[in-house]
Write a protein that holds these residues in place. Structure first.
Motif, mmCIF file in Angstrom:
data_model
loop_
_atom_site.group_PDB
_atom_site.id
_atom_site.type_symbol
_atom_site.label_atom_id
_atom_site.label_comp_id
_atom_site.label_asym_id
_atom_site.label_seq_id
_atom_site.Cartn_x
_atom_site.Cartn_y
_atom_site.Cartn_z
ATOM 1 N N VAL A 53 51.164 16.472 -34.941
ATOM 2 C CA VAL A 53 49.846 17.116 -34.324
ATOM 3 C C VAL A 53 48.774 18.059 -35.780
ATOM 4 O O VAL A 53 49.668 18.752 -35.611
ATOM 5 C CB VAL A 53 49.075 16.150 -33.363
ATOM 6 C CG1 VAL A 53 49.573 15.271 -32.251
ATOM 7 C CG2 VAL A 53 49.617 17.780 -32.874
ATOM 8 N N CYS A 76 41.289 17.736 -32.290
ATOM 9 C CA CYS A 76 42.169 17.573 -33.558
ATOM 10 C C CYS A 76 41.490 16.877 -34.533
ATOM 11 O O CYS A 76 40.652 16.816 -34.583
ATOM 12 C CB CYS A 76 42.476 15.798 -32.255
ATOM 13 S SG CYS A 76 43.123 14.419 -33.307
ATOM 14 N N ASP A 79 39.741 13.993 -35.031
ATOM 15 C CA ASP A 79 38.077 13.492 -34.171
ATOM 16 C C ASP A 79 37.168 13.879 -34.875
ATOM 17 O O ASP A 79 37.216 14.466 -36.362
ATOM 18 C CB ASP A 79 37.971 14.679 -33.250
ATOM 19 C CG ASP A 79 37.055 14.453 -32.525
ATOM 20 O OD1 ASP A 79 36.786 14.261 -31.576
ATOM 21 O OD2 ASP A 79 35.412 15.552 -33.572
ATOM 22 N N CYS A 107 38.274 11.446 -30.534
ATOM 23 C CA CYS A 107 39.524 12.240 -30.326
ATOM 24 C C CYS A 107 39.778 13.399 -28.947
ATOM 25 O O CYS A 107 39.034 14.265 -29.597
ATOM 26 C CB CYS A 107 40.388 12.472 -31.131
ATOM 27 S SG CYS A 107 42.300 12.780 -31.028
ATOM 28 N N ALA A 109 41.446 15.267 -28.165
ATOM 29 C CA ALA A 109 42.879 16.179 -27.827
ATOM 30 C C ALA A 109 42.015 17.008 -28.475
ATOM 31 O O ALA A 109 41.552 17.160 -29.965
ATOM 32 C CB ALA A 109 43.611 15.219 -28.486
ATOM 33 N N HIS A 130 45.688 11.831 -27.500
ATOM 34 C CA HIS A 130 44.641 11.631 -28.420
ATOM 35 C C HIS A 130 43.907 9.514 -27.778
ATOM 36 O O HIS A 130 44.431 9.190 -27.169
ATOM 37 C CB HIS A 130 45.980 11.895 -29.179
ATOM 38 C CG HIS A 130 46.158 12.585 -29.750
ATOM 39 N ND1 HIS A 130 45.421 13.209 -30.790
ATOM 40 C CD2 HIS A 130 46.724 13.941 -29.461
ATOM 41 C CE1 HIS A 130 45.976 14.767 -30.833
ATOM 42 N NE2 HIS A 130 47.059 14.594 -30.014
#
Length: 186
Positions: A53, A76, A79, A107, A109, A130
């Motif tokens: 990630v 993230c 995103d 997203c 995260a 996620h």
């Protein structure tokens, strides 16, 4: 956000609460502490490399009024909108040959990072969940970790050739360009 949901949110905290309460989505969250920003960055790099990630910094840095800390925000890399962002009437940017990593959706995260102005200690609110699958292939679209970049720069400065560095870093699995035919010799 969620396949059956039409709600839109301005605040991430409200979106996360909605996902949990209305859709039963379990949000994985971890609170971490580090002695220094450097220690946090080392952990972040390892977390990203290990889990395929990447969290990119957004919104710069903010300092709440009369506070003894500043805040960094990371989200993230997938995103957000996959459309090119440009001012009305301006020319469109050329499209990247590999395309974009953006998914045209949210997203959850992200990381909220508080850094103490007093002693440099770091507190992290890390949302790990996620809204998309994660695979090892994702790492091909991520920037090179800064520690690896620094290592390569040091090796180049010490006089190593690019081919020597690649061979060392790949454990001998790398053959310099133009020498692929040498595989069968020997």
């Amino acid at each position: 956000l969620h396949p059956s949901c039409t709600c839109q949110f301005i605040h991430v905290t409200k979106m996360l609460a909605h996902l949990e309460s209305e859709h039963g989505v379990e949000i994985q969250r971890e609170y971490l502490s580090f002695k220094t920003l450097g220690e946090f960055q080392k952990w972040k790099e390892n977390e990203q490399t290990t889990n395929f990630v990447y969290s990119s910094k957004y919104q710069g840095m903010s300092t709440p009024k009369d506070s003894d800390y500043f805040v960094l925000y990371f989200k993230c890399q997938r995103d957000g909108s996959n459309r090119p962002h440009r001012a009305t009437g301006s020319k469109p940017k050329t499209t990247k040959t590999r395309g974009t990593v953006k998914m045209n959706m949210v997203c959850p995260a992200r990381m909220f990072v508080k850094v103490s102005k007093e002693d440099g200690s770091v507190e992290v609110d890390y949302i790990q969940s996620h809204s998309h699958p994660i695979t090892a292939e994702d790492s091909r679209r991520q920037p090179m970790p800064s520690s690896l970049r620094e290592d390569i720069e040091n090796r180049l400065a010490s006089g190593m050739s690019e081919d020597q560095i690649m061979t060392e870093l790949t454990g001998g699995a790398y053959l310099p360009t133009g020498k692929q035919g040498d595989r069968t010799k020997g």
